[in-house]
Enzyme design. Sequence first.
Site, PDB file in Angstrom:
ATOM      1  N   GLU A 158       0.836  -1.008  -0.294  1.00  0.00           N
ATOM      2  CA  GLU A 158       0.144  -0.188  -0.277  1.00  0.00           C
ATOM      3  C   GLU A 158       0.933   1.341  -0.293  1.00  0.00           C
ATOM      4  OE1 GLU A 158      -4.059  -1.223   1.513  1.00  0.00           O
ATOM      5  OE2 GLU A 158      -2.555  -1.012   3.345  1.00  0.00           O
ATOM      6  N   GLU A 234      -6.436  -7.651  -0.970  1.00  0.00           N
ATOM      7  CA  GLU A 234      -6.918  -7.639   0.280  1.00  0.00           C
ATOM      8  C   GLU A 234      -8.063  -7.413   0.241  1.00  0.00           C
ATOM      9  OE1 GLU A 234      -5.632  -4.872   3.163  1.00  0.00           O
ATOM     10  OE2 GLU A 234      -3.031  -5.993   2.494  1.00  0.00           O
TER      11      GLU A 234
END
Length: 580
Positions: A158, A234
């Site tokens: 991320e 995710e």
Amino acid sequence: MSNLIVQGKSLYINNEPIQLISGAIHYFRIVPEYWEDRLLKLKACGFNCVETYVPWNLHEPKEGEFNFEGIANIEEFIRIADRVGLHVVVRPSPYICAEWEFGGLPAWLLADSNMRFRSYHEPYLEKVDKYYDVLLKKLVPYLTTNGGPIIAMQIENEYGSYGNDKKYLTHIKDAMLIRDIDVLLFTSDGPTDSMLQGGSVENVLATVNFGSRPTEAFNKLQEYFPNTPNIVMEYWNGWFDHWGEEHHQRDPAETAATFSEMLERGDSVNFYMFHGGTNFGFYNGANYGDEYQPTVTSYDYDCPVSEAGDITPKFHAVRKEIAKHKDIGELILPEPIPKMNYGPVTMTESVQLFDALEMISKPIQKANPETMEKLGQDYGFTLYRTFLEGPKEEAALTIQEVRDRALVFVDNEYKGVIDRWKNNTISFAVPKEGVQIDLLVENMGRINYGPLMNDPKGITEGVRFERQFLFDWTMYPLPMDNLQLLSFKENNEKTTGPAFYKGTFNVEEIGDTFVELPGWTKGFVVVNGFNLGRYWEVGPQETLYLPGPLVRKGENEIIIFELHGTAAPKVSLIDTHKLG
């Protein structure tokens, strides 16, 4: 060759198209004896892959000292996954987030005030490279290119939520390539313009993270990377808890419906989390929104498999959807792990912290109060002590940037709490003879996400009485990893304030149990030398998970460090987890 390869919008293994149905299970949040149980449940649910992060701070707890034993034995976890018949995705980026302490970065990085992490800062990259020299060498034999189960690895996590340093991302990618990582490499980011712009890197597969609206998210991915596979690295099917908040839950039917939408379209999905586990010890992370938000000990995450390994309604809802699309056979599960009610445990011995300081800490003297990291300490507590001359009229004692919560004592008398929330000062007068000031500061978990991750602990600037800074400090590092050195005495009513309590309980049949602490305020629990994690009366979590493998037949020892004293030094070992 069983390599995972990308051809247009599809993934192939052995020239056969594959839809990855993966689940996140973190080996470092589960006692090793239960790794196989959790992986078998993943397989039984119809999944074909397991994904795990790799926390740098667990594997290199002190600079240059590496740990791959016990709960850190990632190689054994991978071997078990292979034996069970699962593909493996590994995310060994230096930073992992994961609601884990400091996002997985080692606290010792913060001993250098000039350190800049997650960027092309050469002193940082040198430390990453030395870590990768050790870690990646252990993973290479398990790559599919070498006959193992690892099909893909992540280069950073991320990153687009944090920065846009492409030179840094390229360094991490190259660091893997030159160390013989030759499986598919990927990044994962939120599905927004800035996140995909900042977090992706050339010749590395981009994936996205989200909890809902998959069509919208994948459209954004395709906008930046046309004709690429739709992979959600995710899929947030639950959520984590902070102290003082409500326990998070997500409706199983709604979770399954969103999942089914992706299955129907052929998207590849990694459930985050399939089984969450526990933030044992002091490894919980923290967030910072409008204020500092430390994460609780439980990482149950409202998953298909609970923190204690139980099958939940979400498991069955998810499996039902997979069965509509894949032939997964009948449901075969491992034998259930018994839940035990061992009953009440009386803490028969205790020792106050101020009496125990010399047993478990060596004092360090400096003009200024130093951060934990500057004292060579990663986790736990630090006691700061100084003497203040008198007389002085009543004025406010202020800790400039306390991280995170300090108990204030004047001549051993408890005066209250100064913390990084709303409790900023404590006022008192100083008599002619002066006073001893003790500040017991707790590190409640370093921030693991966002722009405020540079989060050194302890007293980070200084201490003032009225406007005058105080100097000449004696500091006692208290990492709480050496409690076997404590000398206890029979418990009595005079035990107040910060203290250690000890009790024993006998076990005939071993199983999982849960520590309930009615009447206790804040602290942590150690059973047979293993730190189960923190408790706090503010909730939502009300019990601590005690896995059966940490219990032994016969006598067991429990030690509790309680900050605020307790009227009834007793706990209960019950058969029900209370998460709020």
